[in-house]
Write an enzyme that holds these catalytic residues in place. Structure first.
Site, mmCIF file in Angstrom:
data_model
loop_
_atom_site.group_PDB
_atom_site.id
_atom_site.type_symbol
_atom_site.label_atom_id
_atom_site.label_comp_id
_atom_site.label_asym_id
_atom_site.label_seq_id
_atom_site.Cartn_x
_atom_site.Cartn_y
_atom_site.Cartn_z
ATOM 1 N N PRO A 139 0.831 -1.208 0.000
ATOM 2 C CA PRO A 139 0.000 0.000 0.000
ATOM 3 C C PRO A 139 0.868 1.261 0.000
ATOM 4 O O PRO A 139 0.914 2.014 0.976
ATOM 5 C CB PRO A 139 -0.817 -0.143 1.287
ATOM 6 C CG PRO A 139 0.083 -0.920 2.201
ATOM 7 C CD PRO A 139 0.840 -1.878 1.322
ATOM 8 N N LYS A 140 1.556 1.480 -1.123
ATOM 9 C CA LYS A 140 2.532 2.565 -1.212
ATOM 10 C C LYS A 140 1.911 3.836 -1.779
ATOM 11 O O LYS A 140 1.140 3.789 -2.737
ATOM 12 C CB LYS A 140 3.714 2.151 -2.088
ATOM 13 C CG LYS A 140 4.552 1.023 -1.513
ATOM 14 C CD LYS A 140 5.877 0.881 -2.251
ATOM 15 C CE LYS A 140 6.777 -0.153 -1.588
ATOM 16 N NZ LYS A 140 8.164 -0.099 -2.062
ATOM 17 N N VAL A 141 2.276 4.962 -1.174
ATOM 18 C CA VAL A 141 1.885 6.277 -1.676
ATOM 19 C C VAL A 141 3.107 7.189 -1.622
ATOM 20 O O VAL A 141 4.043 6.965 -0.847
ATOM 21 C CB VAL A 141 0.723 6.888 -0.858
ATOM 22 C CG1 VAL A 141 -0.544 6.059 -0.993
ATOM 23 C CG2 VAL A 141 1.119 7.023 0.613
#
Length: 253
Positions: free
Chosen positions: A120-122
Protein backbone atom coordinates in the site's frame (compact mmCIF):
# COMPACT_ATOMS: atom_id res chain seq x y z
CA UNK A 1 -3.62 -1.06 -46.09
CA UNK A 2 -2.67 -1.64 -42.45
CA UNK A 3 0.43 -2.76 -40.65
CA UNK A 4 0.80 -4.44 -37.26
CA UNK A 5 2.81 -3.43 -34.25
CA UNK A 6 6.11 -5.12 -33.53
CA UNK A 7 5.77 -5.88 -29.81
CA UNK A 8 4.85 -9.50 -29.10
CA UNK A 9 1.51 -9.27 -27.29
CA UNK A 10 1.75 -12.85 -25.98
CA UNK A 11 4.95 -12.21 -24.04
CA UNK A 12 4.14 -8.78 -22.59
CA UNK A 13 5.02 -8.94 -18.90
CA UNK A 14 6.18 -5.47 -17.82
CA UNK A 15 4.55 -2.40 -16.39
CA UNK A 16 3.13 0.38 -18.53
CA UNK A 17 3.95 2.47 -20.46
CA UNK A 18 5.43 -0.50 -22.32
CA UNK A 19 8.00 1.67 -24.12
CA UNK A 20 9.44 2.82 -20.76
CA UNK A 21 8.21 0.52 -17.98
CA UNK A 22 8.81 1.78 -14.42
CA UNK A 23 10.02 -1.70 -13.51
CA UNK A 24 10.94 -4.86 -15.37
CA UNK A 25 10.14 -8.39 -14.30
CA UNK A 26 13.25 -10.29 -13.34
CA UNK A 27 14.11 -13.66 -11.80
CA UNK A 28 16.35 -11.72 -9.42
CA UNK A 29 14.52 -9.94 -6.61
CA UNK A 30 15.76 -6.42 -5.86
CA UNK A 31 18.53 -5.68 -3.40
CA UNK A 32 19.34 -2.39 -1.75
CA UNK A 33 22.72 -1.33 -0.38
CA UNK A 34 24.05 1.36 1.97
CA UNK A 35 20.82 1.25 3.97
CA UNK A 36 20.17 3.09 7.24
CA UNK A 37 17.01 2.19 9.14
CA UNK A 38 15.25 3.09 12.39
CA UNK A 39 12.95 0.27 13.56
CA UNK A 40 10.55 0.75 16.47
CA UNK A 41 8.18 -1.95 17.75
CA UNK A 42 5.30 -1.17 20.08
CA UNK A 43 1.90 -2.39 21.20
CA UNK A 44 -1.26 -0.58 20.17
CA UNK A 45 -5.02 -0.72 20.82
CA UNK A 46 -6.59 -3.47 18.73
CA UNK A 47 -10.10 -2.02 19.04
CA UNK A 48 -8.84 1.21 17.47
CA UNK A 49 -7.33 -0.42 14.39
CA UNK A 50 -9.64 -3.37 13.64
CA UNK A 51 -11.64 -1.14 11.26
CA UNK A 52 -8.60 -1.22 8.92
CA UNK A 53 -8.07 -5.01 9.00
CA UNK A 54 -9.83 -7.50 6.65
CA UNK A 55 -12.08 -9.96 8.50
CA UNK A 56 -10.09 -13.02 7.42
CA UNK A 57 -7.18 -11.76 9.53
CA UNK A 58 -6.98 -11.86 13.34
CA UNK A 59 -5.18 -9.51 15.70
CA UNK A 60 -4.51 -9.55 19.43
CA UNK A 61 -6.24 -7.11 21.77
CA UNK A 62 -2.94 -5.20 21.92
CA UNK A 63 -1.18 -6.16 18.68
CA UNK A 64 2.46 -5.43 17.89
CA UNK A 65 3.12 -2.63 15.41
CA UNK A 66 6.42 -2.25 13.57
CA UNK A 67 7.39 1.10 12.09
CA UNK A 68 10.53 1.46 9.97
CA UNK A 69 12.10 4.61 8.57
CA UNK A 70 14.57 3.74 5.82
CA UNK A 71 17.23 5.54 3.83
CA UNK A 72 18.03 3.37 0.81
CA UNK A 73 21.48 4.46 -0.34
CA UNK A 74 21.45 2.69 -3.70
CA UNK A 75 19.41 0.24 -5.76
CA UNK A 76 18.42 -0.47 -9.37
CA UNK A 77 15.82 2.29 -9.01
CA UNK A 78 18.15 4.73 -7.29
CA UNK A 79 18.29 6.09 -3.73
CA UNK A 80 15.14 6.95 -1.81
CA UNK A 81 13.47 7.12 1.60
CA UNK A 82 10.53 5.11 2.90
CA UNK A 83 8.28 4.71 5.92
CA UNK A 84 6.94 1.18 6.49
CA UNK A 85 4.07 0.76 8.95
CA UNK A 86 2.74 -2.75 9.64
CA UNK A 87 0.83 -4.65 12.32
CA UNK A 88 1.13 -8.26 13.45
CA UNK A 89 -1.78 -10.42 12.30
CA UNK A 90 -2.63 -14.11 12.10
CA UNK A 91 -3.73 -15.61 8.79
CA UNK A 92 -4.64 -19.30 8.59
CA UNK A 93 -2.72 -20.03 11.78
CA UNK A 94 0.49 -18.19 10.88
CA UNK A 95 1.73 -14.80 12.05
CA UNK A 96 2.66 -12.05 9.59
CA UNK A 97 3.37 -8.33 9.54
CA UNK A 98 0.41 -6.94 7.62
CA UNK A 99 1.32 -3.81 5.66
CA UNK A 100 -0.93 -0.91 6.61
CA UNK A 101 0.78 2.05 4.92
CA UNK A 102 4.06 2.71 3.11
CA UNK A 103 5.12 6.26 2.24
CA UNK A 104 8.12 6.96 0.03
CA UNK A 105 9.69 9.50 -2.32
CA UNK A 106 10.51 7.38 -5.38
CA UNK A 107 7.96 6.96 -8.17
CA UNK A 108 9.37 3.72 -9.61
CA UNK A 109 9.51 2.05 -6.19
CA UNK A 110 5.95 3.20 -5.51
CA UNK A 111 4.51 1.84 -8.77
CA UNK A 112 6.47 -1.42 -8.71
CA UNK A 113 5.69 -2.15 -5.07
CA UNK A 114 1.97 -1.56 -5.55
CA UNK A 115 1.50 -3.41 -8.83
CA UNK A 116 3.79 -6.39 -8.25
CA UNK A 117 3.54 -7.02 -4.51
CA UNK A 118 0.40 -5.21 -3.38
CA UNK A 119 2.30 -2.88 -1.05
CA UNK A 120 0.00 0.00 0.00
CA UNK A 121 2.53 2.56 -1.21
CA UNK A 122 1.89 6.28 -1.68
CA UNK A 123 4.19 9.17 -2.47
CA UNK A 124 5.13 11.62 0.26
CA UNK A 125 7.93 13.74 1.68
CA UNK A 126 10.44 12.14 4.05
CA UNK A 127 13.12 14.05 5.93
CA UNK A 128 15.76 11.55 7.01
CA UNK A 129 19.16 12.89 5.99
CA UNK A 130 22.14 11.02 7.39
CA UNK A 131 24.40 14.02 6.65
CA UNK A 132 22.24 16.69 8.28
CA UNK A 133 21.93 15.90 11.97
CA UNK A 134 21.70 18.10 15.05
CA UNK A 135 24.71 18.20 17.43
CA UNK A 136 23.16 15.55 19.71
CA UNK A 137 23.01 11.75 19.87
CA UNK A 138 19.43 11.72 18.58
CA UNK A 139 18.64 10.40 15.12
CA UNK A 140 15.46 11.97 13.81
CA UNK A 141 13.22 11.65 10.80
CA UNK A 142 9.78 12.84 9.88
CA UNK A 143 7.15 12.08 7.28
CA UNK A 144 4.94 14.64 5.58
CA UNK A 145 1.85 14.04 3.46
CA UNK A 146 0.82 16.37 1.91
CA UNK A 147 4.17 18.11 1.83
CA UNK A 148 3.21 20.73 4.44
CA UNK A 149 1.64 18.35 6.97
CA UNK A 150 3.75 16.27 9.37
CA UNK A 151 2.06 12.93 10.02
CA UNK A 152 4.90 11.12 11.81
CA UNK A 153 7.93 12.12 13.90
CA UNK A 154 10.44 9.35 14.62
CA UNK A 155 13.27 9.69 17.16
CA UNK A 156 15.99 7.23 18.12
CA UNK A 157 18.77 7.54 20.70
CA UNK A 158 21.50 4.85 20.53
CA UNK A 159 22.63 3.09 23.71
CA UNK A 160 24.93 0.27 22.58
CA UNK A 161 26.30 -1.54 19.53
CA UNK A 162 24.88 -5.07 19.58
CA UNK A 163 26.18 -6.66 16.37
CA UNK A 164 29.12 -5.99 14.05
CA UNK A 165 29.14 -6.08 10.26
CA UNK A 166 28.32 -9.42 8.69
CA UNK A 167 26.63 -10.89 11.76
CA UNK A 168 23.25 -9.19 11.74
CA UNK A 169 20.15 -10.48 9.97
CA UNK A 170 16.70 -9.08 10.67
CA UNK A 171 13.86 -10.70 8.66
CA UNK A 172 10.40 -9.18 8.41
CA UNK A 173 7.75 -11.64 7.19
CA UNK A 174 5.22 -9.41 5.47
CA UNK A 175 1.68 -9.87 4.21
CA UNK A 176 0.29 -7.46 1.61
CA UNK A 177 -3.23 -7.15 0.23
CA UNK A 178 -2.94 -7.10 -3.57
CA UNK A 179 -6.28 -5.87 -4.84
CA UNK A 180 -7.33 -4.73 -8.33
CA UNK A 181 -11.07 -3.96 -8.67
CA UNK A 182 -13.03 -5.03 -11.73
CA UNK A 183 -14.22 -2.39 -14.18
CA UNK A 184 -17.53 -4.26 -14.46
CA UNK A 185 -20.05 -3.07 -11.83
CA UNK A 186 -20.92 -5.83 -9.38
CA UNK A 187 -18.23 -8.19 -10.64
CA UNK A 188 -15.62 -9.66 -8.27
CA UNK A 189 -12.16 -8.05 -8.23
CA UNK A 190 -9.82 -8.82 -11.11
CA UNK A 191 -7.16 -9.65 -8.49
CA UNK A 192 -7.67 -10.28 -4.77
CA UNK A 193 -4.87 -12.03 -2.94
CA UNK A 194 -2.35 -11.79 -0.15
CA UNK A 195 1.32 -11.76 -1.05
CA UNK A 196 3.75 -13.15 1.52
CA UNK A 197 7.01 -11.21 1.16
CA UNK A 198 10.27 -11.63 3.07
CA UNK A 199 12.08 -8.33 3.74
CA UNK A 200 15.49 -8.85 5.38
CA UNK A 201 18.01 -6.33 6.70
CA UNK A 202 21.52 -7.78 6.72
CA UNK A 203 25.06 -6.75 7.57
CA UNK A 204 26.27 -3.38 8.73
CA UNK A 205 25.97 -2.22 12.33
CA UNK A 206 22.98 -2.70 14.60
CA UNK A 207 22.52 -0.24 17.44
CA UNK A 208 20.06 -0.80 20.26
CA UNK A 209 18.48 2.23 21.87
CA UNK A 210 15.38 4.15 22.83
CA UNK A 211 12.69 5.10 20.34
CA UNK A 212 9.97 7.72 20.42
CA UNK A 213 7.03 8.21 18.05
CA UNK A 214 4.62 11.07 17.55
CA UNK A 215 1.71 11.20 15.11
CA UNK A 216 0.69 14.89 15.17
CA UNK A 217 -1.89 14.79 12.37
CA UNK A 218 -5.49 13.64 12.82
CA UNK A 219 -6.01 13.15 9.08
CA UNK A 220 -8.35 10.33 8.08
CA UNK A 221 -6.40 9.92 4.84
CA UNK A 222 -3.24 8.73 6.64
CA UNK A 223 -4.62 7.60 10.01
CA UNK A 224 -1.35 6.68 11.71
CA UNK A 225 -2.72 8.36 14.83
CA UNK A 226 -5.28 5.55 15.08
CA UNK A 227 -2.34 3.28 16.02
CA UNK A 228 -1.53 4.82 19.44
CA UNK A 229 1.52 3.70 21.41
CA UNK A 230 0.49 1.72 24.50
CA UNK A 231 3.91 0.21 25.24
CA UNK A 232 7.29 0.44 23.54
CA UNK A 233 8.91 -2.96 22.97
CA UNK A 234 12.20 -2.27 21.18
CA UNK A 235 14.12 0.24 19.07
CA UNK A 236 17.09 -0.41 16.79
CA UNK A 237 19.13 1.45 14.21
CA UNK A 238 20.74 -0.37 11.28
CA UNK A 239 23.68 1.50 9.76
CA UNK A 240 25.32 0.59 6.45
CA UNK A 241 23.16 -2.51 5.95
CA UNK A 242 21.77 -4.06 2.82
CA UNK A 243 18.26 -5.30 2.13
CA UNK A 244 17.02 -8.34 0.25
CA UNK A 245 13.37 -8.76 -0.67
CA UNK A 246 11.71 -11.86 -2.11
CA UNK A 247 8.26 -13.34 -2.63
CA UNK A 248 7.51 -16.44 -0.55
CA UNK A 249 3.89 -17.21 -1.40
CA UNK A 250 0.61 -15.94 -2.84
CA UNK A 251 -2.78 -16.67 -1.24
CA UNK A 252 -5.86 -15.99 -3.37
CA UNK A 253 -9.24 -15.62 -1.68
Amino acid sequence: MTITGQINSETLNNGVPIFAPPYRWSKHWPRFTDVNCITIRYRTDGSSIRQYIPDNLQIEETPIVTIMLLDFGFSVIGPYHELIHCVEVTYEGKKYNYSFLLILDNEEACIGGRELLGNPKVLGTIEFDRQNRPPTAFIHGRVLRPSNTVIADIHFKPLCLVLDAGESKTPITGLNLRLIPSLIPGAPPSVREYTNVDFTLQGGEVWEGVGSLNFPSNSEFEPLHKFPVLEYLSATYHRGAWVEQRLLNVYSF
